[in-house]
Design an enzyme around this catalytic site. Sequence first.
Site, PDB file in Angstrom:
ATOM      1  NE  ARG A  62     -21.687 -43.847  -4.089  1.00  0.00           N
ATOM      2  CZ  ARG A  62     -22.910 -44.546  -4.376  1.00  0.00           C
ATOM      3  NH1 ARG A  62     -23.055 -45.515  -3.943  1.00  0.00           N
ATOM      4  NH2 ARG A  62     -23.665 -43.701  -5.183  1.00  0.00           N
TER       5      ARG A  62
ATOM      6  CB  CYS B  98     -21.180 -43.053  18.344  1.00  0.00           C
ATOM      7  SG  CYS B  98     -19.872 -43.930  19.081  1.00  0.00           S
ATOM      8  CD  GLU B  99     -23.269 -39.558  13.113  1.00  0.00           C
ATOM      9  OE1 GLU B  99     -24.171 -39.305  12.381  1.00  0.00           O
ATOM     10  OE2 GLU B  99     -22.347 -38.668  13.144  1.00  0.00           O
TER      11      GLU B  99
ATOM     12  N   GLY C 240     -21.248 -39.421 -15.917  1.00  0.00           N
ATOM     13  CA  GLY C 240     -22.331 -39.744 -15.704  1.00  0.00           C
ATOM     14  C   GLY C 240     -23.130 -41.040 -15.818  1.00  0.00           C
TER      15      GLY C 240
ATOM     16  CD  GLU D  90     -15.574 -33.732 -17.715  1.00  0.00           C
ATOM     17  OE1 GLU D  90     -16.694 -33.592 -16.795  1.00  0.00           O
ATOM     18  OE2 GLU D  90     -15.124 -32.640 -18.040  1.00  0.00           O
ATOM     19  N   PRO D  91     -15.896 -39.906 -17.725  1.00  0.00           N
ATOM     20  CG  PRO D  91     -15.289 -41.966 -18.661  1.00  0.00           C
ATOM     21  CD  PRO D  91     -15.230 -40.418 -18.751  1.00  0.00           C
ATOM     22  N   GLY D  92     -16.375 -41.440 -14.635  1.00  0.00           N
ATOM     23  CA  GLY D  92     -15.533 -41.729 -13.305  1.00  0.00           C
ATOM     24  C   GLY D  92     -16.051 -42.950 -12.748  1.00  0.00           C
ATOM     25  NE  ARG D  93     -21.715 -43.300  -9.954  1.00  0.00           N
ATOM     26  CZ  ARG D  93     -22.216 -42.922  -9.008  1.00  0.00           C
ATOM     27  NH1 ARG D  93     -22.344 -43.690  -8.094  1.00  0.00           N
ATOM     28  NH2 ARG D  93     -22.468 -41.769  -8.482  1.00  0.00           N
TER      29      ARG D  93
HETATM   30  N1  LLP Z   1     -17.306 -34.488 -14.671  1.00  0.00           N
HETATM   31  C1  LLP Z   1     -17.738 -33.728 -13.853  1.00  0.00           C
HETATM   32  C2  LLP Z   1     -17.692 -32.197 -13.961  1.00  0.00           C
HETATM   33  C3  LLP Z   1     -18.575 -34.036 -12.385  1.00  0.00           C
HETATM   34  O1  LLP Z   1     -18.769 -33.268 -11.621  1.00  0.00           O
HETATM   35  C4  LLP Z   1     -18.531 -35.571 -12.418  1.00  0.00           C
HETATM   36  C5  LLP Z   1     -18.784 -36.091 -10.816  1.00  0.00           C
HETATM   37  C6  LLP Z   1     -17.874 -36.380 -13.212  1.00  0.00           C
HETATM   38  C7  LLP Z   1     -17.476 -35.906 -14.437  1.00  0.00           C
HETATM   39  C8  LLP Z   1     -18.022 -37.869 -13.069  1.00  0.00           C
HETATM   40  O2  LLP Z   1     -19.302 -38.538 -12.944  1.00  0.00           O
HETATM   41  P1  LLP Z   1     -19.412 -39.990 -12.888  1.00  0.00           P
HETATM   42  O3  LLP Z   1     -19.197 -40.438 -14.334  1.00  0.00           O
HETATM   43  O4  LLP Z   1     -18.631 -40.745 -12.017  1.00  0.00           O
HETATM   44  O5  LLP Z   1     -20.823 -40.250 -12.869  1.00  0.00           O
HETATM   45  N2  LLP Z   1     -20.250 -38.683  -4.496  1.00  0.00           N
HETATM   46  C9  LLP Z   1     -21.331 -39.049  -5.285  1.00  0.00           C
HETATM   47  C10 LLP Z   1     -21.039 -38.787  -6.883  1.00  0.00           C
HETATM   48  C11 LLP Z   1     -20.640 -37.538  -7.110  1.00  0.00           C
HETATM   49  C12 LLP Z   1     -20.345 -36.911  -8.455  1.00  0.00           C
HETATM   50  C13 LLP Z   1     -19.731 -35.691  -8.386  1.00  0.00           C
HETATM   51  N3  LLP Z   1     -19.421 -35.398  -9.924  1.00  0.00           N
HETATM   52  C14 LLP Z   1     -21.609 -40.696  -5.185  1.00  0.00           C
HETATM   53  O6  LLP Z   1     -20.990 -41.352  -4.447  1.00  0.00           O
HETATM   54  O7  LLP Z   1     -22.560 -41.190  -5.774  1.00  0.00           O
END
Ligand code: LLP
Length: 416
Positions: A312, A341-342, A237, A273-276
């Site tokens: 996004r 086309c949107e 998050g 669980e970092p992603g972004r």
């Molecule tokens: N853990 C769980 C259970 C999640 O559902 C998510 C993201 C993460 C970890 C990773 O979150 P992060 O660290 O990346 O914030 N498509 C959207 C974002 C959707 C996130 C879904 N879950 C966007 O482009 O902003």
Amino acid sequence: MPFTLESGALATDGVQLADLARAVGTPVYVYSASAMEARLTAFRAAVPAGSLVAYAVKANPNIGVIATLAKAGAGADVVSRGELLRATTAGVAPDRIVFSGVGKTLAEIEAALSAGIFQLNAESEPELAMISDVAMRLGVTAPVALRINPEVVAGTHDKISTGRREDKFGIPITRAGHAASLAAVLPGLRLQGLALHIGSQLTTLPPFETAYRTLLTLAANLRAAGHTIATLDLGGGMGVPYVPGEPPPPAIEDYGALIHRLFAGEPAQLIFEPGRFIVAEAGALVAEVILVKDGADRRFVVIDAAMNDLMRPTLYGAFHHIRAVRPHGGTMVADIVGPACETGDTFGRERDMDAVEAGDLVAIMTAGAYGATMASTYNSRALVPEVLVNDGRWAVVAERVPPERMIALERAPDWL
Ligand code: LLP
């Protein structure tokens, strides 16, 4: 910073984006391996030693990206059989994988248990029963954590908030005790921890603190009731800056300080669980300007990337900074749009941007997370390729998928 001007043009890790565009074509996603590694290292240094940092594969599931992060010490957070397959294929050890998600199928649960992953985060009572059944059938004991819904407003975009009372995620906090008792009696399960994830692109720390305090109280209550809580999964998050000039989200060191303060003396292993945070700023989508057209009162820069390549802006109204790859010096005000086309196929409105003309390259910044992975083939456009750059070297880590290959998977029915 991964993307900087070198000899007057954008480059990353010593490779000019223009050279990549020439070699691979446009549009193309470009990722800096060193920037991803640096982010992972900073995250791991900020949180307590011994924590499991399970990279959220959904943010960027490219095999080259996962492999880079696995080598740098990341585990993986997966949400589907496909992501599990990607994580193991890329070299993540099963005992460093957690499986999240509100609707794991029996087949996915079986795949996770067969692979011997570290933990399944269960999101409901019916799911606990499903996991127990599959585990019994396989003759194993499933390590589960209860993902709870802490009823926290994360203050982020509505579509990516996941911890509010009305959201579909997790077990309601009020039923967590009941769910733990259920997990304790189901024969195929071993309850080992708790989990939460309240949303994505959080730009302040208080929502994290509120949620984590709720989790700590629950852990204490469950322990008092005799349950073992050996892991606490604190989700992902952490936000990243998208808009130049806006105050940036808190530094990772500040997030880490919060974690140290809240979880000092906590015996459970922490999982993140970092992603972004790990991959967003390490990526850019490079596109070519097809033409610049003047509307009745607006100027449109039409580029060869479209909403299908980067969803996004269309989906969330998200802002991505757009730069000329080789700025000529001047600026212009324009809408940057794709060819689809949107009207929603718009990357930026009334942007005060580097002046560009037909044939110039632009870079859509901060596109390393939730970019290529959310691409589609709408308008029968090719799936966009991905390039990973590292220390002067680069590799195509996902090929462009042209319409010919997609059409080869389709057929007209026999009756025609
Ligand atoms: N853990 C769980 C259970 C999640 O559902 C998510 C993201 C993460 C970890 C990773 O979150 P992060 O660290 O990346 O914030 N498509 C959207 C974002 C959707 C996130 C879904 N879950 C966007 O482009 O902003």
